[in-house]
Design an enzyme around this catalytic site. Structure first.
Site, PDB file in Angstrom:
ATOM      1  N   ASP A   1       9.749   6.583 -58.234  1.00  0.00           N
ATOM      2  CA  ASP A   1       9.040   7.943 -58.533  1.00  0.00           C
ATOM      3  C   ASP A   1       8.703   8.315 -57.013  1.00  0.00           C
ATOM      4  OD1 ASP A   1       7.459  10.235 -59.458  1.00  0.00           O
ATOM      5  OD2 ASP A   1       7.858   9.168 -61.566  1.00  0.00           O
TER       6      ASP A   1
ATOM      7  N   SER B   1       9.508  14.312 -67.823  1.00  0.00           N
ATOM      8  CA  SER B   1       8.883  13.382 -67.070  1.00  0.00           C
ATOM      9  C   SER B   1       7.756  12.474 -67.573  1.00  0.00           C
ATOM     10  CB  SER B   1       8.785  13.802 -65.543  1.00  0.00           C
ATOM     11  OG  SER B   1       7.808  14.860 -65.681  1.00  0.00           O
TER      12      SER B   1
ATOM     13  N   HIS C   1       3.151  13.049 -58.746  1.00  0.00           N
ATOM     14  CA  HIS C   1       3.863  12.604 -59.972  1.00  0.00           C
ATOM     15  C   HIS C   1       4.032  11.106 -60.421  1.00  0.00           C
ATOM     16  CE1 HIS C   1       7.745  12.528 -62.102  1.00  0.00           C
ATOM     17  NE2 HIS C   1       7.092  13.634 -62.746  1.00  0.00           N
TER      18      HIS C   1
END
EC number: 3.4.21.-
Length: 504
Positions: A151, A365, A191
């Site tokens: 990520d 996600s 994120h």
């Protein structure tokens, strides 16, 4: 043009625009080697063997400009049209694809969240559709399990992530991997901290992630804007694959459409005993993204609910993350089309850790790491292969008897899953055509009057699947091949926890 069937569509279009002497970044993929066995070390050794020699043989003096990746297996390099054409004519080259595309994180919206003082598990909706408390009630929190995490990085200093990171590396645009200490990890986007938190954040007494006793091995492959090169992805996946204790890798990113370049890396992860879990994308109805839409990869779509009350009475696929009938443009898979995503998990208004504090985010996600957390908790007690885990989740899905457009196999239920495992035996299914080679197939079965449709997948490379089934039960297996040929086997399953071999 010789070898034109080995060339990806995007590369064909790119070559028409190249001037003499200009180069383009491509991935040259060799034919997959023959495996004498499926032992992890043997697979890696076979993939690595002679790779450098092949690159030098094919490129000569240009070999120094190529980056080799055994996970492909092959190399990535800047090549001109004449060199590409010469390589296409080589029988050792399986395919050549454009490697300039970029992956992205499929995020729709986000807001900073300040949680109430009530325990997470009592105040957040995201655990309820998948019945996560059934895992926690059995004491399954992912103890001893390490999850791979590709990520934007992760913040190891977040209060709910302290001590959770056991591995860290950063990958540059050109695939250079820089390993570091877990305390050196960082996240310049947020994120990665969000997705990682949905897997391992919190404690057993107050879980935020579904497997708060599990650990993360985090590799930063995306930049501060949530974007990364394909070479970063390949290099990051290969670094994860080298870690001996990883059995799941979470990938909350993708490239829109079916990308054949990612097929062999996913196949090789499965051969190494690692189940890839990926977001299916947020590009709307009848779309999907790679790697989530590749067979064998657990593609997860986002689940929404209405009304916005605590009973969550009506659950449905989020409109931005719908189902796609995928048509794979690759010689590996022979089915003309298949259904994706495989499963749904909460993906709207999901709360997790952020770079600082917490955030509520929507998107597939967010859904993928919820499934990764479920898998980590299950693996604490049940040591199952990737294909077995995949089938198990489908079997526990709300639409296991009738997968359909919009839902796939539905929402997995941890309570149903654990009850099923407590009474399960296993069928080790081996596919062999008349030439004794494995073939691709979808497996359905009927047991105790209930149908489970296409819950098993015989991969064309391995041709094997260990399928969990009710013990001491009459079962009817149905294997459907891509050409429409159907094979049926009726048998009585063995006693609980034991395995019976079935050659199809």
């Amino acid at each position: 043009m010789a070898g034109k069937n080995k060339m990806g569509k995007a590369l064909k279009e790119k070559l028409f625009t190249l001037k003499i002497g200009e180069t383009v970044k491509v991935a040259v993929i060799f034919e997959q080697p023959f495996y004498r066995g499926l032992d992890r070390e043997e697979v890696i050794t076979t993939l690595e063997k002679h790779l450098e020699e092949k690159v030098k043989k094919l490129l000569g003096g240009r070999a120094d400009n190529a980056r080799s990746y055994w996970l492909l297996p092959g190399f990535i390099a800047e090549l001109d049209a004449d060199t590409i054409q010469r390589l296409l004519e080589n029988p050792e080259v399986r395919s050549i694809d454009l490697a300039e595309q970029r992956v992205k994180i499929p995020v729709t919206r986000r807001k900073i969240y300040h949680p109430a003082r009530a325990p997470f598990k009592e105040s957040l909706w995201q655990y309820k559709p998948v019945n996560a408390t059934a895992l926690w009630d059995k004491g399954l929190f992912g103890e001893g399990i390490v999850v791979g995490h590709l990520d934007t990085g992760i913040n190891p200093r977040h209060p709910n992530l302290l001590g959770k990171i056991v591995g860290w590396a950063k990958v540059e645009q050109d695939g250079k991997v820089t390993p570091g200490k877990p305390g050196e990890a960082f996240d310049d986007n947020g994120h990665g901290t969000f997705t990682g938190g949905l897997i391992v954040a919190g404690t057993k007494d107050n879980p935020l992630g579904i497997a708060p006793a599990a650990k993360l091995f985090s590799v930063k492959v995306l930049d501060r804007d949530g974007s990364g090169s394909l070479e970063q992805i390949i290099a990051g996946l290969q670094f994860i694959a080298l870690q001996k204790n990883i059995s799941i890798v979470n990938m909350s990113w993708g490239v829109e459409g079916f990308l054949s370049l990612l097929v062999q890396p996913m196949v090789n992860l499965l051969l190494l005993g690692i189940l890839p879990v990926a977001a299916i994308g947020n590009d709307g109805p009848e779309t999907s993204s790679s790697p989530g839409n590749i067979p064998g990869v657990l593609g997860v779509g986002a689940l929404d609910f209405y009304p916005k009350t605590v009973n969550y009475k009506f659950l449905y696929p989020a409109p931005f993350s719908n189902t796609d009938f995928v048509t794979p443009q690759t010689a590996t898979f022979r089915f003309p089309y298949y259904l994706k995503p495989d499963l749904l998990a909460p993906g709207v208004g999901v709360v997790s850790t952020w770079s600082k504090g917490y955030a509520s985010q929507s998107g597939s996600s967010a859904a993928a790491p919820i499934i990764s957390g479920m898998l980590a908790a299950i693996l604490e007690k049940y040591k199952l292969d990737p294909d077995t885990l995949f089938s198990l989740l489908k079997i526990s899905g709300s639409f296991a008897d009738k997968p359909n457009f919009g839902y796939g196999w539905g929402i997995p239920d941890a309570g149903k899953l654990l009850k099923y495992l407590a009474e399960a035996s296993y069928l080790k299914i081996i596919s062999q055509n008349p030439q004794k080679k494995p073939f691709e197939g979808m497996i359905s079965y009927n047991a105790r009057g209930q149908d489970f449709i296409d819950v098993g997948y015989l991969h064309p490379v391995t041709g094997r699947l260990t399928l969990p089934v009710p013990a001491n039960t009459a079962v009817k297996l149905t294997v459907t091949q891509p050409q429409g040929k159907v094979k049926t086997v009726e048998l009585t399953t063995p006693a609980s926890t034991t395995t019976k071999e079935v050659v199809i």
